[in-house]
Scaffold this motif. Structure first.
Motif, PDB file in Angstrom:
ATOM      1  N   ARG A  26       0.830  -1.206   0.000  1.00 56.78           N
ATOM      2  CA  ARG A  26       0.000   0.000   0.000  1.00 56.78           C
ATOM      3  C   ARG A  26       0.867   1.259   0.000  1.00 56.78           C
ATOM      4  O   ARG A  26       0.532   2.257  -0.647  1.00 56.78           O
ATOM      5  CB  ARG A  26      -0.946  -0.004   1.204  1.00 56.78           C
ATOM      6  N   ARG A  27       1.976   1.225   0.729  1.00 59.33           N
ATOM      7  CA  ARG A  27       2.883   2.394   0.732  1.00 59.33           C
ATOM      8  C   ARG A  27       3.427   2.617  -0.686  1.00 59.33           C
ATOM      9  O   ARG A  27       3.479   3.745  -1.170  1.00 59.33           O
ATOM     10  CB  ARG A  27       4.041   2.201   1.701  1.00 59.33           C
ATOM     11  N   LEU A  28       3.847   1.538  -1.329  1.00 64.03           N
ATOM     12  CA  LEU A  28       4.336   1.618  -2.700  1.00 64.03           C
ATOM     13  C   LEU A  28       3.270   2.231  -3.607  1.00 64.03           C
ATOM     14  O   LEU A  28       3.563   3.129  -4.407  1.00 64.03           O
ATOM     15  CB  LEU A  28       4.721   0.224  -3.188  1.00 64.03           C
ATOM     16  N   LYS A  29       2.057   1.768  -3.476  1.00 62.06           N
ATOM     17  CA  LYS A  29       0.971   2.252  -4.327  1.00 62.06           C
ATOM     18  C   LYS A  29       0.775   3.753  -4.161  1.00 62.06           C
ATOM     19  O   LYS A  29       0.606   4.484  -5.154  1.00 62.06           O
ATOM     20  CB  LYS A  29      -0.323   1.507  -3.994  1.00 62.06           C
ATOM     21  N   HIS A  30       0.786   4.236  -2.926  1.00 63.05           N
ATOM     22  CA  HIS A  30       0.608   5.679  -2.722  1.00 63.05           C
ATOM     23  C   HIS A  30       1.728   6.471  -3.385  1.00 63.05           C
ATOM     24  O   HIS A  30       1.462   7.470  -4.079  1.00 63.05           O
ATOM     25  CB  HIS A  30       0.564   6.029  -1.241  1.00 63.05           C
ATOM     26  N   ILE A  31       2.976   6.085  -3.166  1.00 62.59           N
ATOM     27  CA  ILE A  31       4.092   6.855  -3.700  1.00 62.59           C
ATOM     28  C   ILE A  31       4.035   6.912  -5.221  1.00 62.59           C
ATOM     29  O   ILE A  31       4.204   7.978  -5.828  1.00 62.59           O
ATOM     30  CB  ILE A  31       5.431   6.255  -3.232  1.00 62.59           C
ATOM     31  N   VAL A  32       3.793   5.788  -5.853  1.00 58.75           N
ATOM     32  CA  VAL A  32       3.777   5.750  -7.319  1.00 58.75           C
ATOM     33  C   VAL A  32       2.614   6.574  -7.863  1.00 58.75           C
ATOM     34  O   VAL A  32       2.777   7.356  -8.817  1.00 58.75           O
ATOM     35  CB  VAL A  32       3.701   4.292  -7.812  1.00 58.75           C
ATOM     36  N   THR A  33       1.441   6.437  -7.275  1.00 59.39           N
ATOM     37  CA  THR A  33       0.283   7.179  -7.792  1.00 59.39           C
ATOM     38  C   THR A  33       0.368   8.660  -7.450  1.00 59.39           C
ATOM     39  O   THR A  33      -0.108   9.502  -8.224  1.00 59.39           O
ATOM     40  CB  THR A  33      -1.044   6.598  -7.263  1.00 59.39           C
ATOM     41  N   ASP A  34       0.983   9.031  -6.322  1.00 58.75           N
ATOM     42  CA  ASP A  34       1.064  10.455  -5.995  1.00 58.75           C
ATOM     43  C   ASP A  34       2.075  11.168  -6.881  1.00 58.75           C
ATOM     44  O   ASP A  34       1.901  12.353  -7.195  1.00 58.75           O
ATOM     45  CB  ASP A  34       1.398  10.658  -4.512  1.00 58.75           C
ATOM     46  N   THR A  35       3.123  10.476  -7.280  1.00 63.04           N
ATOM     47  CA  THR A  35       4.025  11.059  -8.277  1.00 63.04           C
ATOM     48  C   THR A  35       3.277  11.296  -9.580  1.00 63.04           C
ATOM     49  O   THR A  35       3.426  12.348 -10.223  1.00 63.04           O
ATOM     50  CB  THR A  35       5.242  10.148  -8.498  1.00 63.04           C
ATOM     51  N   ASP A  36       2.438  10.345  -9.966  1.00 62.66           N
ATOM     52  CA  ASP A  36       1.629  10.523 -11.171  1.00 62.66           C
ATOM     53  C   ASP A  36       0.660  11.687 -11.009  1.00 62.66           C
ATOM     54  O   ASP A  36       0.453  12.475 -11.946  1.00 62.66           O
ATOM     55  CB  ASP A  36       0.873   9.232 -11.475  1.00 62.66           C
ATOM     56  N   ARG A  37       0.063  11.823  -9.821  1.00 63.84           N
ATOM     57  CA  ARG A  37      -0.852  12.948  -9.588  1.00 63.84           C
ATOM     58  C   ARG A  37      -0.120  14.284  -9.666  1.00 63.84           C
ATOM     59  O   ARG A  37      -0.663  15.272 -10.187  1.00 63.84           O
ATOM     60  CB  ARG A  37      -1.551  12.786  -8.237  1.00 63.84           C
ATOM     61  N   ALA A  38       1.101  14.354  -9.141  1.00 60.05           N
ATOM     62  CA  ALA A  38       1.865  15.603  -9.225  1.00 60.05           C
ATOM     63  C   ALA A  38       2.108  15.982 -10.684  1.00 60.05           C
ATOM     64  O   ALA A  38       2.007  17.164 -11.058  1.00 60.05           O
ATOM     65  CB  ALA A  38       3.186  15.461  -8.476  1.00 60.05           C
ATOM     66  N   ARG A  39       2.411  15.011 -11.506  1.00 60.04           N
ATOM     67  CA  ARG A  39       2.611  15.266 -12.932  1.00 60.04           C
ATOM     68  C   ARG A  39       1.313  15.754 -13.589  1.00 60.04           C
ATOM     69  O   ARG A  39       1.317  16.711 -14.365  1.00 60.04           O
ATOM     70  CB  ARG A  39       3.101  14.000 -13.630  1.00 60.04           C
TER      71      ARG A  39
END
Length: 382
Positions: A264-277
């Motif tokens: 779940r931690r991995l999922k947040h980091i990867v998707t939040d980087t995508d959201r920042a983009r």
């Protein structure tokens, strides 16, 4: 602050200068800094000011008129040699002096510093980065160091990591030191780049509300360090240097190959980087009103996947969106602090009141709600 410095420390001379640094709001991209990801913070129009007067010996004397979380006025004394052993709020000033001397091999000079601030403490708007950054820009000039801003970012992180003991990345210092008025800074922590991105909030009739939950956090002793270790574990299991190397389409590939909470931690980091983009792309394209749902999506990720929200913050986000905010999310390191909400300027007062009423009705402390505006980074004021 000139008269106040003389009143506190005595003498006939005023300060050699007054410097300030802002707090910051992270629009999107949370806990991505130490994972090589992207974040999009901006500086706010609440600042910490430091009036500094050099001494002819190695003594350091600091004081503040800012009273919050047990901080009380009074002079704290140290020396250049013992600055590393500081505690409490003064460690951000004394720690900055210690790190500058150690990292740059300079003797430095003793000084007196009076601190004043409008940046609230423990809210998630980087009061600590504001204080250490204001001190660093002051000492850079007074000690003749000639530092560039990116080097100041690195030194500020060392203050946090080594003197304070908070395992933070460089998001806060980057926002505080690199920001420009009416812009956010798109930070790429893998490539080491910082791009100024015009937000366009004013032209679009938008405001950012900060909703202070009054639930306080401490990155040196709270859950921040645990989340960082979990992210490192995820990267180790995935065989990558940082979680930035994992694509959104590959998230589910790792389900079942690591502990569920680590995934779940991995999922947040990867998707939040995508959201920042995605948010950066939208504001660059002049479509800032469309970022609201992305912000709210980011909050769900922090609540459910990163698990660094708290009930009062969740209630604030839900209440703001129900009241008509275009989007809302937890901002900052989490485990307390504040939410932000993107709102129409004409609806700001109504949404602020409605949100506070709903949070209080849900059994939480009534939050303090205020607006912030994208502002300039650290500077000399006088």
């Amino acid at each position: 602050m000139r008269d106040e410095l003389q009143a506190v420390f005595g003498g006939t001379a005023g300060p050699d200068g007054i410097w300030s640094a802002p707090g910051r709001v992270n629009l999107i991209g949370e806990h991505t800094d130490y994972n090589g990801g992207l974040a999009l913070p901006f500086a706010i129009d609440r600042r910490t000011s430091v009036a500094v007067r050099l001494r002819d010996d190695d003594r350091i004397r600091v004081a503040t008129d800012f009273v919050d979380r047990g901080v009380v006025p009074g002079v704290i004394e140290s020396t250049l040699e013992t600055a590393h052993a500081s505690t409490g709020w003064s460690r951000y000033v004394l720690g900055a002096a210690h790190v500058l001397r150690r990292e740059l091999g300079v003797p430095g000079r003793g000084f007196e510093a009076l601190v004043s601030s409008t940046v609230p403490v423990g809210v998630g708007v980087s009061s600590s980065a504001a204080l250490e950054s204001a001190t660093i820009v002051a000492l850079d000039e007074l000690w003749g160091l000639g530092l560039d801003r990116r080097e100041m970012v690195r030194l500020g992180q060392l203050v946090e990591n080594e003197v304070v003991g908070a395992p933070t990345g460089t998001l806060d210092q980057s926002a505080v030191l690199l920001a420009q008025r009416d812009h956010a800074v798109l930070l790429d922590f893998r490539d080491g780049t910082a791009e100024q991105v015009p937000l366009g909030f004013e032209a679009a009739g938008l405001e950012i509300l900060v909703i202070d939950s009054l639930v306080r956090h401490d990155h040196a002793t709270g859950g921040y360090g645990e989340r960082r270790r979990e992210c490192e574990e995820a990267a180790r299991i995935a065989g990558v240097p940082t979680l930035r190397e994992i694509a959104v389409d590959d998230i589910e590939r790792w389900a079942g190959r690591m502990p569920a909470h680590v995934h779940r931690r991995l999922k947040h980091i990867v998707t939040d980087t995508d959201r920042a983009r995605r948010v950066a792309d939208l504001v660059r394209a002049g479509r800032p009103r469309e970022i609201g749902p992305v912000l709210t999506e980011g909050h769900a990720s922090q609540r459910d996947d990163f698990e660094d929200s708290v009930p009062a913050i969740d209630a604030a986000v839900d209440a703001a969106v129900a009241a008509g905010a275009l989007g809302a999310r937890l901002t900052g390191g989490g485990f307390g602090g504040a939410a932000i909400a993107l709102v129409d300027r004409a609806e700001t007062a109504r949404i602020a009141t409605s949100t506070a009423d709903a949070v209080e009705a849900a059994g939480h402390a009534r939050p303090i709600v205020f607006t912030v505006h994208p502002s300039d980074g650290a500077r000399r004021d006088a």
